[in-house]
Design an enzyme around this catalytic site. Structure first.
Site: not given
Lengths: 340, 340, 340
Positions: A239-240
């Site tokens: 994920g970011h």
């Protein structure tokens, strides 16, 4: 390829026992090896496979070699010897060092010496491909991507803008790096979600390998960082804003949500899930399909799940699981009476 | 880009406290911000990061602003302000409104005004791309696909035939929409599986975003429907004939099998699995890695799993789990005796 | 397409009850069917949907037909009839039997009769495409790949070198076959991981179907083998050296680590994880999201997990799970006292 056992022994400095002229045309497992193939005994517990093996020779620890009657190469670390010897027999086509006529390369991209760009690949403006970089057929290399010396994208990889890869890094097919992180904020006025632009990029270190079909998002408030030596298996999802420490290994289908920090030299099993905003210490091992929902502050091995059971037994125990809170209360009740 | 804090305050109607000329060149997290970057305090519990932050200014709730000695923009909803301000600093290359010479576009495709088609993309017969649509490099847009105004496919997306996307919808790289659903019937005569053709398409609404590497199958007996405002993270998997209600969010690696109906405004955590033929009510929240194997009829939060434990503790408790049925029987036995 | 019910009855040898001229333009579910669509009653428990169905006609078991007042086709196996009838109404564009001008095909590739190669596809040296093979747009077919008669790759599939597919096999978009298996050996001298070259290929049988976004690695010490009739759903992951037995079905997002052997006619549920170096017998059924961490020697149904609960109940029971070892001890204590 056809090597004598002597040539292999010399190249990797291994002691040879048996006929030095033994002809080796490939490597194989002990069970599958045919008469001109070199096999490996990685584990003493597999010694029974030696007896029936058709292998021409075997790489083996001295301590396992007593009963072996085929030619041998002795090694303290047979798996390490395997890694090195296998490279001799690898038929993977190497990059050809040319840019295919059908590739679409921006005139503002900087292309180093000996760079290969495969058929129908696309390289956008401002990209910088260092010497010896190989871009597979059908890859998309976005604006201002920078790729270090000797790194390789296999066919059909997608790098969004502002992704950086270090040197000698490998990315397998179908993988997407730098897509928008998953960020929205609920707007009560419109009863809908507003997209949060993910304005940072991705920074991937040296000697990283990323498996096929993986997805690594870009960052929203800082760069996503994948450190040197990290190995991600197929279908990994990062994920970011998440960062992964040096030499950490993540097996297939493992997934990390946003803004989590994973330490160095961790071993994350297959299909493990790690939620967002956690910190995982160095040298943490997580077994397959565990869910990590809290930070882990000390190294060691962690697990979750119930283990597999035949369906009927499982159903019975599941009923028990749903009563665990009640079980404890009933137990306490009995203990109280017992004391009185 | 270089904006003054005053310009940002004016544009988003935020109260400014401190030097209006403060120069802002980017946004960043409180911990990472450098001297010309705007940071955000989303949560009072992170106030300690304010002290050492190098940020030029911070977007902050009035109630958190007392001890803050750097320039501030006051907002009741700092995350919503972030979503809006971030858009100013987003460097994602916009579509260029042209069809690249290397794209292969069927003469029977209808192409609107200002449509972008990237290098080596393929658009098949009968496709209809509305005004402002952007097709990334290497995309495949199948026969009779229809894409609404302003929607964007990033590079290397695949849409099978008869897929429809609404307006302002975003699809990230590597995603595949409209592949055959997974349907077979066992034929005893041949002791093999017969494929069930999936004759319906996929209907995706407006303002939907679909992450990278996701797969959304077509329908067998009705269209697959993804409603307006749905957000799917990377590597989502949606089986055939399944429908997802408006504004529902599904985090990375979540998977839904076929013929399930998911309500509106649900929040499906990462790596959640939902089996086939279920109905999930509106506003249901499922925590990460849960398995949903029964319909859910009322809103609320649902979970499954055991939580993570150090390996040794886990093994001991797993042994207990396998004895749960027995534990209950033994407990009942003791209680019976206790009563007599 | 517009067929009379009589034509369908004749083609598939089904008994017709009611108006033979009934016009059928498509198939649909009982609930969705409009007045010129043929529906199906697969399960007696769905008979209530018959009452309100707008379907023109229904395929139904004789035993369910008593109260049905619309035209019927009688079938003992309505799902099998569905599979066959659906093929009549399938609008999937067939391969066109030509090589698109934009495809890049090596002069040393062997191309059979009636082979289709889509726009911007790439076929490397030494590949062999048998008669009637269809390669979708944007596919990459690596060196020395061999594909059997009538097999089809949908758009944007990637096959690394030395991958072989049998006849009538289907591979959906985004899938990657033959990427390197995930193999490293830790080298203490450099405190880093050495890559183990994966020198073997992948061998996939006849009548196999592989869903979108799947990844199937090549082998390190022997070929990866996917046997005849295997069906893999989307986002399946198969590690290196693993083999899957004939007619086994693996649902979406299931993952198998390396060097595991899965039997024939198994049914692996969605998002199941199977660790490495196991043996799974024939006809084993694993329910969704189970983790298989031990070999399974006898057929039957197996499960793991806790089942889903409302969050509050789940938290309470999780506390109990963490005390299971202690619960057993306390129970034993009470039982001991009870005996004395």
């Amino acid at each position: 390829l056809n090597l004598s056992l002597r040539e292999i022994a010399d190249q990797f400095d291994l002691e040879l026992i048996g006929e030095p002229a033994t002809s080796i045309r490939n490597i194989a497992s002990l069970q599958d090896a045919k008469g001109d193939e070199l096999a490996f005994l990685f584990n003493s517990s597999h010694k029974m496979h030696l007896t029936n093996s058709q292998a021409a020779a075997v790489v083996i620890r001295q301590s396992d070699s007593a009963d072996c009657d085929i030619p041998m190469l002795l090694s303290d670390q047979p798996r390490l010897a395997w890694a090195k010897i296998a490279a001799l027999f690898d038929s993977m086509p190497g990059p050809d060092g040319v840019c295919h006529a059908s590739a679409v390369v921006s005139p503002t991209a900087q292309i180093g010496v000996g760079v290969s760009i495969g058929a129908n690949a696309v390289v956008e403006a401002g990209a910088a491909l260092a010497d010896g970089v190989a871009i597979g057929a059908g890859c998309f290399v976005g604006e201002c991507v920078a790729i270090g010396v000797g790194s390789r994208l296999h066919a059909n990889v997608t790098l969004y803008h502002d992704v950086q890869l270090g040197v000698n890094t490998i990315v397998h097919s179908g993988t997407v790096i730098g897509a928008d992180g998953f960020g929205y904020e609920f707007d009560r006025d419109t009863a809908s979600l507003v997209k949060i632009p993910q304005v940072y990029g991705v920074r991937i270190g040296d000697n990283v390998e990323i498996g096929a079909g993986s997805t690594i998002d870009r960052g929203a408030l800082n760069h996503k960082i994948i450190s040197d030596g990290v190995k991600l298996d197929n279908q990994a999802q990062i994920g970011h804003g998440t960062s992964v420490g040096a030499h950490t290994v993540m097996c297939g289908c493992s997934a990390v949500a946003g803004s989590t920090t994973i330490g160095a030299y961790c071993l994350i099993g297959g299909a493990v899930g790690i939620i967002d905003n956690l910190e995982i210490a160095d040298q943490v091992e997580i077994t397959a399909m565990s869910l990590v929902s809290q930070s882990i502050t000390s190294k060691g091995r962690y697990s979750s799940g119930t283990g597999l059971m035949p369906g009927r037994d499982w159903k019975r125990n599941i009923v028990g699981f749903r009563k665990l809170d009640e079980i404890i209360k009933r137990l306490r009740q009995l203990e109280k009476k017992d004391k009185t």
